[in-house]
Design a protein around this motif. Structure first.
Motif, PDB file in Angstrom:
ATOM      1  N   THR A 293       0.822  -1.214   0.000  1.00  0.00           N
ATOM      2  CA  THR A 293       0.000   0.000   0.000  1.00  0.00           C
ATOM      3  C   THR A 293       0.850   1.255   0.000  1.00  0.00           C
ATOM      4  O   THR A 293       0.512   2.247  -0.661  1.00  0.00           O
ATOM      5  CB  THR A 293      -0.928  -0.005   1.224  1.00  0.00           C
ATOM      6  N   ALA A 294       1.971   1.222   0.729  1.00  0.00           N
ATOM      7  CA  ALA A 294       2.841   2.399   0.806  1.00  0.00           C
ATOM      8  C   ALA A 294       3.389   2.772  -0.569  1.00  0.00           C
ATOM      9  O   ALA A 294       3.579   3.954  -0.876  1.00  0.00           O
ATOM     10  CB  ALA A 294       3.983   2.146   1.785  1.00  0.00           C
TER      11      ALA A 294
ATOM     12  N   ALA B 151       3.146   6.448  -5.152  1.00  0.00           N
ATOM     13  CA  ALA B 151       3.044   6.653  -6.607  1.00  0.00           C
ATOM     14  C   ALA B 151       1.933   7.655  -6.926  1.00  0.00           C
ATOM     15  O   ALA B 151       2.102   8.543  -7.770  1.00  0.00           O
ATOM     16  CB  ALA B 151       2.784   5.326  -7.311  1.00  0.00           C
ATOM     17  N   ASP B 152       0.788   7.540  -6.233  1.00  0.00           N
ATOM     18  CA  ASP B 152      -0.313   8.483  -6.437  1.00  0.00           C
ATOM     19  C   ASP B 152       0.115   9.903  -6.079  1.00  0.00           C
ATOM     20  O   ASP B 152      -0.221  10.869  -6.776  1.00  0.00           O
ATOM     21  CB  ASP B 152      -1.528   8.082  -5.595  1.00  0.00           C
TER      22      ASP B 152
ATOM     23  N   PHE C  91      10.398  -4.996  -3.887  1.00  0.00           N
ATOM     24  CA  PHE C  91       9.688  -4.523  -2.701  1.00  0.00           C
ATOM     25  C   PHE C  91      10.249  -5.107  -1.400  1.00  0.00           C
ATOM     26  O   PHE C  91      10.018  -4.563  -0.324  1.00  0.00           O
ATOM     27  CB  PHE C  91       8.207  -4.898  -2.783  1.00  0.00           C
ATOM     28  N   ARG C  92      10.957  -6.211  -1.512  1.00  0.00           N
ATOM     29  CA  ARG C  92      11.351  -6.956  -0.306  1.00  0.00           C
ATOM     30  C   ARG C  92      12.287  -6.153   0.590  1.00  0.00           C
ATOM     31  O   ARG C  92      13.242  -5.537   0.120  1.00  0.00           O
ATOM     32  CB  ARG C  92      12.027  -8.270  -0.699  1.00  0.00           C
ATOM     33  N   GLY C  93      11.996  -6.195   1.869  1.00  0.00           N
ATOM     34  CA  GLY C  93      12.874  -5.577   2.854  1.00  0.00           C
ATOM     35  C   GLY C  93      12.770  -4.071   2.948  1.00  0.00           C
ATOM     36  O   GLY C  93      13.546  -3.448   3.685  1.00  0.00           O
ATOM     37  N   LEU C  94      11.822  -3.442   2.253  1.00  0.00           N
ATOM     38  CA  LEU C  94      11.708  -1.989   2.297  1.00  0.00           C
ATOM     39  C   LEU C  94      10.621  -1.559   3.278  1.00  0.00           C
ATOM     40  O   LEU C  94       9.533  -2.133   3.294  1.00  0.00           O
ATOM     41  CB  LEU C  94      11.369  -1.439   0.906  1.00  0.00           C
ATOM     42  N   ASN C  95      10.934  -0.532   4.067  1.00  0.00           N
ATOM     43  CA  ASN C  95       9.923   0.043   4.942  1.00  0.00           C
ATOM     44  C   ASN C  95       9.111   1.075   4.172  1.00  0.00           C
ATOM     45  O   ASN C  95       9.285   1.254   2.953  1.00  0.00           O
ATOM     46  CB  ASN C  95      10.572   0.661   6.183  1.00  0.00           C
ATOM     47  N   LYS C  96       8.226   1.801   4.869  1.00  0.00           N
ATOM     48  CA  LYS C  96       7.334   2.754   4.209  1.00  0.00           C
ATOM     49  C   LYS C  96       8.117   3.838   3.459  1.00  0.00           C
ATOM     50  O   LYS C  96       7.793   4.184   2.317  1.00  0.00           O
ATOM     51  CB  LYS C  96       6.412   3.392   5.248  1.00  0.00           C
ATOM     52  N   GLY C  97       9.166   4.367   4.105  1.00  0.00           N
ATOM     53  CA  GLY C  97       9.974   5.401   3.459  1.00  0.00           C
ATOM     54  C   GLY C  97      10.717   4.871   2.244  1.00  0.00           C
ATOM     55  O   GLY C  97      10.836   5.556   1.226  1.00  0.00           O
TER      56      GLY C  97
ATOM     57  N   ALA D  50       8.284   4.454  -0.654  1.00  0.00           N
ATOM     58  CA  ALA D  50       7.967   5.748  -1.248  1.00  0.00           C
ATOM     59  C   ALA D  50       9.104   6.210  -2.159  1.00  0.00           C
ATOM     60  O   ALA D  50       8.867   6.741  -3.249  1.00  0.00           O
ATOM     61  CB  ALA D  50       7.711   6.781  -0.148  1.00  0.00           C
ATOM     62  N   TYR D  51      10.334   5.999  -1.716  1.00  0.00           N
ATOM     63  CA  TYR D  51      11.493   6.376  -2.529  1.00  0.00           C
ATOM     64  C   TYR D  51      11.532   5.535  -3.811  1.00  0.00           C
ATOM     65  O   TYR D  51      11.803   6.047  -4.901  1.00  0.00           O
ATOM     66  CB  TYR D  51      12.770   6.166  -1.726  1.00  0.00           C
ATOM     67  N   LEU D  52      11.225   4.237  -3.692  1.00  0.00           N
ATOM     68  CA  LEU D  52      11.220   3.350  -4.864  1.00  0.00           C
ATOM     69  C   LEU D  52      10.160   3.790  -5.868  1.00  0.00           C
ATOM     70  O   LEU D  52      10.401   3.805  -7.074  1.00  0.00           O
ATOM     71  CB  LEU D  52      10.968   1.910  -4.429  1.00  0.00           C
ATOM     72  N   ALA D  53       8.970   4.158  -5.377  1.00  0.00           N
ATOM     73  CA  ALA D  53       7.909   4.608  -6.279  1.00  0.00           C
ATOM     74  C   ALA D  53       8.342   5.832  -7.067  1.00  0.00           C
ATOM     75  O   ALA D  53       8.113   5.930  -8.283  1.00  0.00           O
ATOM     76  CB  ALA D  53       6.638   4.916  -5.481  1.00  0.00           C
TER      77      ALA D  53
END
Length: 302
Positions: free
Chosen positions: A172-173, A178-179, A236-242, A245-248
């Motif tokens: 969801t994060a 991305a939105d 996506f693996r191992g990433l927290n919310k921040g 968001a950076y990946l998006a």
């Protein structure tokens, strides 16, 4: 190229244009050379245009992705455009029958989401043969009046559409970030100015996260640029919310940069990042690599 030769090439699709069949057509066209690709594209455009949308409009037609108990949906919008490709891909016999009696489209089940892959095969073959992208409109999608494009560009309407989906649930994060990025880009005057150089209505981006091999394509269709990307969902693996968001933000940055290069536009403005976006640290990268190693070992156990 004669119509007979055209329909012989269409037969390579085995009645449907999808991800399984269009590569064979693209490979064959690529071997035949630039002139033959352009001749095929001209005939394809003519065949598609000969199917009048007015005669098909609002006829109930079933899509392969419809639930079994769902009623057929009347043909409108993109479905009405795409089904013309599906009718050509179905082969000469089906094409001629529907030309004589448009109501026969209701007798078949179509794939609206993949049928225009027939047009993409032309683009793929051309780029493989010439090393250059197919810059013109894809067959069957005519270029709009430049005055109309200018009028649309001046309106305060969304020009960027992004759809993200995958084989498995996407965090969801990532979706939310991305939105947020799309909204910030959408409302930025610098980005609007950059996109106005493309002379097209809008930009539709599809990002699919899957375990399959990564790929990307950028095509122009009837005043719309469509960019399709496939990315590995292991990102996506191992990433927290921040981190998500950076990946998006960086994913959209890569996509927009490729679109800019494909359309030969000036360098795009800087892609904004959500306030909570945090780049992964070296420690995060090591942890993710270790997690992936453990996953691989687990899969190999008998």
């Amino acid at each position: 190229m004669t119509e007979e030769e055209f329909w012989s090439l269409i037969d390579l699709l085995e009645g449907v244009a999808n991800q399984r069949t269009t590569p064979a057509l693209a490979e064959t066209l690529a071997r035949e050379g630039k002139d033959r690709i352009e001749e095929f594209a001209d005939i394809l455009a003519a065949m598609v245009q000969q199917i009048e949308t007015e005669t098909l409009s609002r006829i109930p037609a079933r899509d392969v992705n419809d639930p079994p108990d769902a009623p057929p949906v009347p043909l409108l919008g993109d479905a009405l455009v795409n089904i013309r490709y599906a009718i050509v891909a179905a082969g000469r016999s089906q094409y001629q029958q529907i030309q004589r009696n448009p109501d026969r489209v209701a007798d078949c089940t179509w794939n609206f989401s993949e049928s225009d892959g027939l047009a993409e095969a032309v683009s793929m073959a051309y780029e493989k043969t010439t090393g250059e992208p197919w810059l013109g409109p894809l067959p069957g999608f005519g270029m709009d009046d430049p005055r109309e494009l200018t009028a649309i560009a001046e309106k305060d309407t969304p020009w960027l559409i992004v759809a993200v989906h995958g084989d498995r649930d996407i965090p969801t994060a990532y979706f939310d970030a991305a939105d947020t990025v799309v909204e910030m880009v959408q409302g930025d005057p610098q980005w609007k100015t950059w996109w106005s150089r493309s002379a097209t209505h809008d930009l539709a981006i599809e990002i699919e996260y899957t375990s399959q091999a990564e790929r990307s394509s950028v095509t122009t269709r009837r005043g719309r640029v469509q960019a399709s990307f496939r990315r590995n969902d292991s990102r996506f693996r191992g990433l927290n919310k921040g981190g998500l968001a950076y990946l998006a933000a960086t994913d959209l940055e890569a996509v927009l940069t490729l679109v800019s290069t494909s359309l030969r536009l000036p360098s795009p403005p800087e892609v904004p990042r959500p306030a909570h976006a945090t780049p992964p640290t070296r420690r995060d990268d090591v942890a993710r690599a270790r997690l992936e190693e453990l996953r691989q070992r687990h899969r190999k156990r008998p």
